[in-house]
Design a protein around this motif. Structure first.
Motif, mmCIF file in Angstrom:
data_model
loop_
_atom_site.group_PDB
_atom_site.id
_atom_site.type_symbol
_atom_site.label_atom_id
_atom_site.label_comp_id
_atom_site.label_asym_id
_atom_site.label_seq_id
_atom_site.Cartn_x
_atom_site.Cartn_y
_atom_site.Cartn_z
ATOM 1 N N SER A 79 16.831 45.544 41.444
ATOM 2 C CA SER A 79 16.506 44.187 41.003
ATOM 3 C C SER A 79 16.578 43.156 42.123
ATOM 4 C CB SER A 79 17.416 43.761 39.846
ATOM 5 O OG SER A 79 17.293 44.637 38.754
ATOM 6 N N ARG A 82 13.573 43.264 44.474
ATOM 7 C CA ARG A 82 12.330 42.760 43.882
ATOM 8 C C ARG A 82 12.337 41.236 43.799
ATOM 9 N NH1 ARG A 82 10.076 47.556 41.759
ATOM 10 N NH2 ARG A 82 11.522 49.139 42.510
ATOM 11 N N CYS A 128 0.498 42.427 37.646
ATOM 12 C CA CYS A 128 1.670 43.230 37.968
ATOM 13 C C CYS A 128 1.514 44.566 37.259
ATOM 14 C CB CYS A 128 2.944 42.523 37.525
ATOM 15 S SG CYS A 128 4.449 43.512 37.725
ATOM 16 N N LYS A 131 6.822 49.020 37.715
ATOM 17 C CA LYS A 131 8.205 48.665 37.379
ATOM 18 C C LYS A 131 8.470 47.188 37.670
ATOM 19 C CE LYS A 131 12.924 49.562 38.928
ATOM 20 N NZ LYS A 131 13.816 50.430 39.698
ATOM 21 N N TRP A 132 9.045 46.485 36.713
ATOM 22 C CA TRP A 132 9.360 45.062 36.859
ATOM 23 C C TRP A 132 10.805 44.882 37.296
ATOM 24 C CZ3 TRP A 132 7.669 40.663 38.103
ATOM 25 C CH2 TRP A 132 8.267 39.466 37.709
ATOM 26 N N HIS A 133 11.730 45.110 36.408
ATOM 27 C CA HIS A 133 13.176 45.098 36.664
ATOM 28 C C HIS A 133 13.734 43.759 37.128
ATOM 29 C CE1 HIS A 133 16.651 48.116 37.542
ATOM 30 N NE2 HIS A 133 16.961 47.191 36.637
ATOM 31 N N ASP A 136 14.224 41.806 31.017
ATOM 32 C CA ASP A 136 13.315 42.325 29.985
ATOM 33 C C ASP A 136 13.235 41.435 28.752
ATOM 34 O OD1 ASP A 136 15.810 42.831 28.911
ATOM 35 O OD2 ASP A 136 15.391 44.917 28.387
ATOM 36 N N LEU A 141 9.773 38.078 31.708
ATOM 37 C CA LEU A 141 8.730 39.073 31.934
ATOM 38 C C LEU A 141 7.656 38.557 32.909
ATOM 39 C CD1 LEU A 141 8.343 40.500 28.316
ATOM 40 C CD2 LEU A 141 9.333 41.656 30.303
ATOM 41 N N PRO A 142 6.871 39.454 33.501
ATOM 42 C CA PRO A 142 5.879 39.050 34.517
ATOM 43 C C PRO A 142 4.922 37.956 34.060
ATOM 44 C CG PRO A 142 6.112 41.432 34.495
ATOM 45 C CD PRO A 142 6.920 40.922 33.344
ATOM 46 N N GLN A 145 5.979 34.689 34.993
ATOM 47 C CA GLN A 145 6.297 34.529 36.412
ATOM 48 C C GLN A 145 5.048 34.486 37.280
ATOM 49 O OE1 GLN A 145 9.439 34.122 37.182
ATOM 50 N NE2 GLN A 145 10.772 35.380 35.917
ATOM 51 N N TYR A 150 0.242 42.274 32.765
ATOM 52 C CA TYR A 150 1.321 43.198 33.101
ATOM 53 C C TYR A 150 1.098 44.514 32.381
ATOM 54 C CZ TYR A 150 5.878 45.469 33.285
ATOM 55 O OH TYR A 150 6.877 46.389 33.458
ATOM 56 N N PRO A 154 9.637 48.058 32.087
ATOM 57 C CA PRO A 154 10.354 46.815 32.422
ATOM 58 C C PRO A 154 11.581 46.988 33.302
ATOM 59 C CG PRO A 154 10.815 47.460 30.170
ATOM 60 C CD PRO A 154 9.776 48.415 30.670
#
Length: 458
Positions: A79, A82, A128, A131-133, A136, A141-142, A145, A150, A154
């Motif tokens: 995390s 990222r 995106c 993997k986001w991380h 959640d 969430l993307p 952002q 997306y 997550p």
């Protein structure tokens, strides 16, 4: 007279054709693709010395672009690394110093200016994939952002589902799961959801197909946006454990399952580069490949290799944070360059701001514009004066300035000359007290400043 008309007509056609070419290759709005793998070790690319893993597409990309030997993630875990990439800041500055978990509060505050937010102000379409991380819950969430779309998981692929997740009406349940089992608080490790926008569309996701599906979605996005400037963030879920490869790649690598996974990721990069060439976008697209941190320290063959570096994921030795990095932009980045200058993921955002004319956040960030280094015009680290800092959670453990690295953990003082000792095998702190004192002073001053000027939100 007729001849003059013909000549004028020919000139008009030629000029309009040239104008179309210029418009298609307007370098003031280059397309940007960031390819971010998960826990891939420093050595786990052919051009970085892997003895068994074959990565022809990444090797070719290095031949046609630039290879960084001293490139750093800003954290040795998921995390924070990222958050640093997307905001251009050390993780504690933006409030994401540690790994985030499903169904727990916290994430990257959506008041932060991400790369996607910044490029949206210049008319970019953004996606995106992977993997986001970075939280959640809905507000993290993307799609909050700066990303228009997306598609991915997550968090890490060994985690569980957030029972509060928004679920699609057309969700595909697998392995006997139901809406009731999804809503249970029971931890089901390795059963992770696939999300599209802000909804779970598959639970648990078939991880053997993830790399392939991410790639297909990336190719579709590029194709759909060939006439618009775009930013594509492809964050592969692997080689984070557990490892999965598709049937086309499983059992093919001399490095076992780990090698299968990396070779499929290399195939993924190849498909994306091939798509750019087919659509004549390669002369107006900056492509960056790197990893979020170093490999797991595993003895069963499922972890990667950081050799010749010391250390692994979770550590601030070089093996935890120095990662492979390759960049390509046909006609803009000189081919076949290898640089030993220090640069980091935090430098990508300010570099893109420079290239596109986008404005940076009014809040302080840590990254520096590295375009001169990236393009091969001037081989000088953007961190030559200020140094590069190694955080573990909120604790500053090390600094690198030039060839010297000072690391202080639990009162153990370690000093290494990375030019002559890349493996951090010889601690020379006792014989270099002045260097230790100077670097320690830098650490104290920088950490104090960061803590005083960390980002605060309304």
């Amino acid at each position: 007279m007729q001849y003059n008309k013909f000549l004028i007509g020919a000139l008009i056609i030629l000029l309009s054709s040239n104008l179309r070419v210029i418009a298609q290759n307007d370098s003031s709005k280059p397309n940007v693709i960031i390819f971010f793998t998960d826990d891939q070790g420093y050595q786990d690319v052919g051009v970085f010395g892997s003895p068994l893993i074959k990565t022809p597409n990444l090797d070719k990309m290095a031949d046609e672009g630039i290879k960084f030997t001293d490139f750093y993630s800003a954290s040795s875990v998921c995390s924070p690394s990222r958050a640093a990439l997307l905001t251009g800041s050390y993780p504690p500055r933006v409030g994401v110093p540690k790994v985030l978990w499903p169904n727990l509060e916290g994430g990257l505050n959506n008041q932060e200016l991400t790369i996607a937010d910044m490029l949206k102000t210049k008319g970019y379409n953004t996606a995106c994939i992977g993997k986001w991380h970075l939280g959640d819950e809905a507000q993290y969430l993307p799609t909050t952002q700066g990303f228009d779309s997306y598609y991915g998981i997550p968090f890490s692929n060994d985690m569980s589902v957030n029972p509060k997740s928004k679920v699609s009406e057309d969700i595909l349940f697998r392995e006997g799961m139901t809406i009731d089992s999804l809503r249970e608080q029971k931890w089901r490790g390795r059963k992770v959801p696939l999300m599209k926008q802000d909804e779970v569309v598959e639970y648990p996701v078939d991880q053997t197909t993830l790399t392939k599906r991410y790639t297909e979605n990336a190719v579709d996005f590029i194709t759909e946006n060939k006439d618009n400037p775009f930013f594509l963030y492809v964050a592969h879920s692997m080689p984070h454990i557990p490892l999965y490869a598709s049937t086309e790649f499983k059992g093919k690598s001399a490095r076992g399952l780990y090698g299968d996974v990396i070779e499929e990721i290399d195939w993924s990069m190849g498909k994306i580069l091939e798509t750019l060439e087919k659509l004549n976008l390669d002369e107006n697209t900056l492509v960056i490949f790197t990893s979020d941190n170093g490999p797991w320290n595993l003895k069963d063959g499922q972890g990667g290799s950081a050799l010749p570096l010391r250390g692994f994921k979770f550590e601030t030795y070089e093996g935890g944070m120095r990662v492979p990095m390759i960049a390509k932009w046909k006609g803009k980045i000189k081919a076949g360059i290898v640089t030993e200058e220090v640069a980091s993921t935090i430098d990508i955002l300010p570099t893109l701001a420079y290239l596109t004319g986008a404005e940076l956040s009014e809040k302080p960030i840590d990254g520096k514009n590295m375009w001169k280094l990236l393009s091969g015009k001037k081989m000088k680290s953007p961190h030559k004066k200020e140094g590069f800092y190694y955080y573990s959670n909120t604790t500053l453990q090390a600094v690198r300035k030039g060839d010297w690295k000072l690391r202080i953990v639990k009162d153990k003082v370690e000093l290494y000359n990375l030019k002559t000792d890349i493996s951090e095998s010889k601690n020379v702190a006792l014989s270099n007290p002045k260097i230790v004192k100077k670097l320690q002073k830098m650490m104290v001053e920088f950490d104090s400043d960061l803590k005083e000027n960390h980002h605060q939100y309304n």
